[in-house]
Design a protein around this motif. Structure first.
Motif, PDB file in Angstrom:
ATOM      1  N   MET A 210      42.687  17.875   1.333  1.00 40.42           N
ATOM      2  CA  MET A 210      43.034  19.305   1.289  1.00 40.42           C
ATOM      3  C   MET A 210      42.788  19.864  -0.100  1.00 40.42           C
ATOM      4  O   MET A 210      42.302  20.996  -0.260  1.00 40.42           O
ATOM      5  N   GLU A 211      43.077  19.078  -1.112  1.00 41.20           N
ATOM      6  CA  GLU A 211      42.812  19.541  -2.477  1.00 41.20           C
ATOM      7  C   GLU A 211      41.316  19.718  -2.697  1.00 41.20           C
ATOM      8  O   GLU A 211      40.849  20.679  -3.346  1.00 41.20           O
ATOM      9  N   SER A 212      40.511  18.845  -2.123  1.00 38.06           N
ATOM     10  CA  SER A 212      39.057  18.960  -2.248  1.00 38.06           C
ATOM     11  C   SER A 212      38.559  20.200  -1.549  1.00 38.06           C
ATOM     12  O   SER A 212      37.681  20.928  -2.054  1.00 38.06           O
ATOM     13  N   LEU A 213      39.119  20.508  -0.335  1.00 31.87           N
ATOM     14  CA  LEU A 213      38.705  21.702   0.404  1.00 31.87           C
ATOM     15  C   LEU A 213      39.095  22.967  -0.343  1.00 31.87           C
ATOM     16  O   LEU A 213      38.385  23.992  -0.296  1.00 31.87           O
ATOM     17  N   ARG A 214      40.220  22.915  -0.999  1.00 34.28           N
ATOM     18  CA  ARG A 214      40.630  24.104  -1.768  1.00 34.28           C
ATOM     19  C   ARG A 214      39.653  24.361  -2.896  1.00 34.28           C
ATOM     20  O   ARG A 214      39.249  25.485  -3.170  1.00 34.28           O
ATOM     21  N   ARG A 215      39.211  23.264  -3.596  1.00 35.15           N
ATOM     22  CA  ARG A 215      38.284  23.456  -4.694  1.00 35.15           C
ATOM     23  C   ARG A 215      36.924  23.968  -4.192  1.00 35.15           C
ATOM     24  O   ARG A 215      36.226  24.713  -4.871  1.00 35.15           O
ATOM     25  N   GLU A 216      36.594  23.561  -2.980  1.00 32.18           N
ATOM     26  CA  GLU A 216      35.326  24.011  -2.410  1.00 32.18           C
ATOM     27  C   GLU A 216      35.432  25.427  -1.867  1.00 32.18           C
ATOM     28  O   GLU A 216      34.424  26.020  -1.431  1.00 32.18           O
ATOM     29  N   GLY A 217      36.651  25.940  -1.835  1.00 32.80           N
ATOM     30  CA  GLY A 217      36.842  27.322  -1.363  1.00 32.80           C
ATOM     31  C   GLY A 217      36.961  27.434   0.126  1.00 32.80           C
ATOM     32  O   GLY A 217      36.960  28.534   0.674  1.00 32.80           O
ATOM     33  N   LYS A 218      37.035  26.331   0.805  1.00 34.21           N
ATOM     34  CA  LYS A 218      37.149  26.380   2.263  1.00 34.21           C
ATOM     35  C   LYS A 218      38.572  26.657   2.698  1.00 34.21           C
ATOM     36  O   LYS A 218      38.830  27.035   3.841  1.00 34.21           O
ATOM     37  N   LEU A 219      39.566  26.362   1.811  1.00 31.35           N
ATOM     38  CA  LEU A 219      40.967  26.678   2.081  1.00 31.35           C
ATOM     39  C   LEU A 219      41.506  27.464   0.908  1.00 31.35           C
ATOM     40  O   LEU A 219      41.299  27.104  -0.255  1.00 31.35           O
ATOM     41  N   SER A 220      42.204  28.553   1.250  1.00 33.48           N
ATOM     42  CA  SER A 220      42.812  29.349   0.184  1.00 33.48           C
ATOM     43  C   SER A 220      44.187  28.799  -0.140  1.00 33.48           C
ATOM     44  O   SER A 220      44.745  27.975   0.599  1.00 33.48           O
ATOM     45  N   ASP A 221      44.714  29.329  -1.222  1.00 31.89           N
ATOM     46  CA  ASP A 221      46.064  28.881  -1.610  1.00 31.89           C
ATOM     47  C   ASP A 221      47.076  29.281  -0.550  1.00 31.89           C
ATOM     48  O   ASP A 221      48.044  28.552  -0.284  1.00 31.89           O
ATOM     49  N   GLU A 222      46.835  30.463   0.085  1.00 35.45           N
ATOM     50  CA  GLU A 222      47.769  30.885   1.126  1.00 35.45           C
ATOM     51  C   GLU A 222      47.702  29.938   2.325  1.00 35.45           C
ATOM     52  O   GLU A 222      48.720  29.619   2.956  1.00 35.45           O
ATOM     53  N   ASP A 223      46.459  29.495   2.663  1.00 33.76           N
ATOM     54  CA  ASP A 223      46.348  28.561   3.787  1.00 33.76           C
ATOM     55  C   ASP A 223      47.104  27.247   3.508  1.00 33.76           C
ATOM     56  O   ASP A 223      47.804  26.699   4.375  1.00 33.76           O
ATOM     57  N   ILE A 224      46.915  26.796   2.283  1.00 30.51           N
ATOM     58  CA  ILE A 224      47.597  25.522   1.926  1.00 30.51           C
ATOM     59  C   ILE A 224      49.097  25.692   1.941  1.00 30.51           C
ATOM     60  O   ILE A 224      49.861  24.811   2.401  1.00 30.51           O
ATOM     61  N   LYS A 225      49.570  26.848   1.472  1.00 33.74           N
ATOM     62  CA  LYS A 225      51.014  27.087   1.437  1.00 33.74           C
ATOM     63  C   LYS A 225      51.574  27.157   2.845  1.00 33.74           C
ATOM     64  O   LYS A 225      52.628  26.583   3.148  1.00 33.74           O
TER      65      LYS A 225
END
Length: 805
Positions: A210-225
């Motif tokens: 999930m951290e990798s997807l966030r860096r790639e921009g596929k998941l936003s911070d809101e999605d992760i939250k």
């Protein structure tokens, strides 16, 4: 004796005749025996000549009353131990048949082994059955718990638990999928755990992805939250589901354990079924129940690991019997505490798997005697520390209490105290009169627990029946030890020696052990002479050899007399000197020898002094005899004035202790000689005690004392025809002199005189009439005692004169 005693001379010189041949030695005529050799004699059965003792022993063996243990009293050599064994064989008394006893492990208190009482003769059977059970536990129980039936039932439990867990987990897993989540296992250090992660593109996405997807921009911070919030909510619910599944898992384990225990119990009870049926005692049932519970609750996890724990189930049979055994008769030759009570080996660590304290217990002779008899030598029992107390404690309580040995060890070990063992036995103690009276005086428990006295006499009457006893006993010895036969002259010679050993008028010794030794040596000598039959000459030689082996001190003493180193006069006359007679012992043998006694008197007031007493070399009996001598002196003189002289009496060249009163008669004669200046014959010796009125009293070892002076006369100057010995008339019946002494007396080269009173002795020693008190209270003129009274008055007048000056 066949001859009559010469009459008393009442102190008249020359009136006393020497004893004739018939008085000097009892002769056993071989012609009175109706056999030629012991081959024609029936051997003795049982014990001869001890009817009273045998009857008492029989009563003690047969009675069942409390405290009726037996003390067999008598000197050694009278056959006490032999009697007990033979009489038990003859009587074969009925006795209670005790059960077998065994110790087993005490699961409640490991240091207190439990006692089992088993049917008589079944102790070893029970032990073997338990050994077979132990083998089953070690080798077969684990295999039985992995049978197909157990596996099937275990699989059912596992499947049921799995189904229950799936049923609990299925709704939660469906909700996770609907929420786009799933569960995965992750490793956190050494622990694995389940976590909830989102499903992305149908694949679980752990935190690092999930951290990798966030860096790639596929998941936003809101999605992760939003995903994190959703995961937290489901994680809380997962803990509840996990608790339910844990409960299901616990029930699974419990069900599996219950299955194993149920199956193990069924297998154990099956292995024990025949034991329980055959041994149905309450104590056995309790022990077997404890064994089963120990296996089920503590040992199932240890199966297949060697089974060392099963040592605890072993049985230690400490008392076992055969079905047809009779009453036990145990003779304890070394009665230590451990030998009597038993012992406990030093135990190992109770935490050790092989710790089996019950196997360290060893039974003793008291336990082996249960229901029967224990024969023990009293002297040995008292010489061993703690033995007497252990015997009395066992008789008092009726139980044997074992304890570990008092032995220091470099490491600390637990002490065991096994359960006491009830016993019912009878103790037969052997001892002499001294031991009996000591125990009776010092221990009040003795008379309560040894109420039967079997008193062995050391002598037999010298009659035809006893002579027959001698022949039958000697026959038994000959046949048992395969010795050459004894002819009747040898039997007669042994009878005569038995009379000498007894040293009592009309009696013979009952100490057949000494006679047996002589018979063996006589048989040896006959063999050396290549003669098939033992004759009187062989017995005579055996007696001579036996004495010679132990008479070195006597030979040395005689040598010193012959050289003149020790002064003993056997000729002439001397004032204030007399030959007394003493004895020395060497084992069972006694030797006599002369001892020169001297006395001196002078004016003074010290009275009569014993130099030995003043030098503290005098024993109590000798001191008493000397005080009696002073009383006799006052009785004989009876002066109207005090005795005003000082006298001393000494045993010359005697440097050790002196005891006994047999020389008091000789001391009196010596003292009167010193007082009157009348010399005493040195070719005479005297033995005899006195009382305060002048009677001569009997003494011991009369034969040995006579022979001692006879030998001294031979060593000094040969026999002159005047030498002899004065003995108490009451000792005449004890005379059994050597043949050479008798021969010398027959040919009037030596003489034995029997005296009743001190006056007779004085007349023989001085050649003067001793004197008889007249009606006026005075002795006749010219008598020895008249002279003594006059001398005493002269000393008193000298004392008065000195005081007046």
């Amino acid at each position: 004796m066949s001859a009559s005693l010469p009459p008393s001379s009442a102190g008249v010189p020359g009136a006393l005749r020497p004893l004739d041949e018939g008085m000097l030695r009892w002769r056993c005529d071989p012609a009175q025996f109706e056999f030629e050799t012991t081959d024609e004699v029936a051997p003795a059965e049982g014990i001869v000549g001890q009817d009273v003792a045998v009857e008492a022993l029989r009563f003690g063996l047969e009675t069942t009353a409390p405290g009726q243990n037996v003390f067999v009293r008598g000197i050694t050599g009278t056959g006490r131990a032999t009697l007990v064994r033979r009489l038990l064989e003859i009587i074969r008394p009925g006795c209670p048949l005790p059960p077998d006893r065994a110790y087993v492990y005490n699961f409640a208190q490991a240091d207190r082994p439990r006692l089992l009482t088993l049917p008589r003769g079944q102790g070893e059977v029970f032990r073997r059955r338990m050994d077979a059970f132990i083998h089953f536990v070690r080798e077969e129980l684990a295999e039985g718990l992995t049978s197909d039936v157990v596996k099937t039932r275990s699989g059912d439990i596992e499947r049921q638990a799995g189904d229950d867990m799936k049923e609990v987990a299925r709704p939660f897993e469906e909700e996770l999928r609907e929420a786009g989540l799933t569960m995965i296992m992750v490793q956190v250090g050494p622990v694995s755990r389940q976590i909830i992660v989102p499903l992305i593109d149908g694949e679980p996405a752990p935190p690092e992805r999930m951290e990798s997807l966030r860096r790639e921009g596929k998941l936003s911070d809101e999605d992760i939250k939003a995903l994190g919030e959703k995961i937290r909510q489901f994680t809380k619910r997962m803990q509840g589901v996990g608790d339910v599944m844990q409960q299901i898992q616990g029930k699974r384990v419990e069900a599996l354990n219950a299955l194993i225990e149920q199956e193990a119990q069924a297998l154990l009870e099956g292995a024990l079924r025949s034991i329980r049926k055959e041994f149905d005692g309450a104590d056995v049932r309790a022990f077997l129940d404890d064994v089963v519970q120990d296996v089920l609750t503590r040992r199932l996890g240890e199966l297949g690991e060697g089974g060392g724990f099963a040592e605890r189930y072993r049985v230690n049979v400490v008392l076992k019997h055969k079905g047809d055994e009779e009453c036990p008769v145990i003779v304890e030759h070394a009665p230590s505490v451990q030998a009597l009570l038993g012992m406990i080996d030093r135990s190992l660590d109770p935490e050790d798997d092989v710790y089996a304290p019950q196997m360290m217990i060893r039974g003793g002779s008291l336990l082996r005697s249960d229901g029967g008899y224990l024969v023990v030598e009293g002297r040995d029992a008292l010489s061993e520390p703690g033995v007497w107390k252990a015997l009395i404690r066992t008789l008092r309580s009726g139980r044997i209490e074992l304890a570990p040995p008092d032995m220091p060890l470099p490491w600390q070990v637990p002490a065991l105290k096994p359960e006491p063992i009830p016993v019912n036995l009878k103790i037969i103690m052997l001892g002499d009169a001294r031991l009996y009276y000591m125990l009776d005086a010092l221990d009040p428990d003795f008379r309560d627990h040894f109420k039967v006295l079997s008193d062995f006499d050391s002598t037999l009457p010298r009659d035809a029946q006893s002579l027959g006893f001698y022949a039958s006993v000697l026959t038994s010895i000959v046949r048992q030890e395969k010795l050459p036969a004894l002819d009747r002259t040898a039997v007669a010679a042994l009878c005569e020696h038995g009379a000498r050993i007894a040293s009592e008028d009309g009696r013979m010794t009952a100490r057949f052990g000494r006679l047996a030794d002589l018979a063996r040596e006589a048989a040896y000598l006959a063999g050396k002479d290549a003669e098939p039959i033992v004759a009187a000459k062989h017995v005579t030689a055996a007696v001579r050899r036996t004495k010679k082996r132990a008479d070195l001190p006597a030979r040395r003493f005689r040598h010193l007399i012959a050289k003149g180193t020790i002064r003993v006069n056997t000729q002439g006359k001397r004032v204030g000197e007399v030959n007394g007679l003493a004895v020395m012992t060497a084992g069972a043998l006694t030797y006599g020898f002369p001892n020169r006694i001297t006395a001196t008197i002078g004016a003074g007031s010290a009275g009569t002094i014993s130099i030995e007493r003043e030098a503290e070399l005098s024993g109590a009996i000798h001191t008493k005899g000397f005080y009696i001598l002073g009383g006799l002196l006052r009785y004989l003189l009876r002066t109207e004035h005090p005795l005003a002289f000082s006298a001393s009496v000494a045993f010359e060249q005697s440097y050790g202790g002196i005891d006994g009163d047999s020389a008091s008669g000789a001391e009196m004669c010596c003292l009167i000689s010193a007082l009157t200046d009348v010399p005493l014959r040195q070719d005479l010796a005297m033995t005899g005690a006195i009382d305060q009125v002048g009677n001569i009293l009997p003494i011991g070892a009369v034969n040995e004392k006579i022979e001692g002076f006879f030998d001294a006369c031979l060593d000094c100057c040969e026999l002159t025809g005047t030498q002899g010995v004065l003995i108490p008339r009451s000792n005449v019946g004890e005379l059994m002199l050597r043949s050479d002494v008798v021969e010398a007396c027959v040919h009037e080269r030596f003489h034995i005189y029997a005296v009743d009173s001190i006056q007779e002795a004085m007349a023989l020693f001085t050649g003067r009439e001793a004197g008889v008190r007249q009606q006026d209270g005075r002795y006749q003129e010219g008598s020895l005692l008249r002279l003594a009274v006059d001398k005493a008055r002269a000393y008193w007048e000298m004392a008065i004169k000195r005081e007046s000056e």
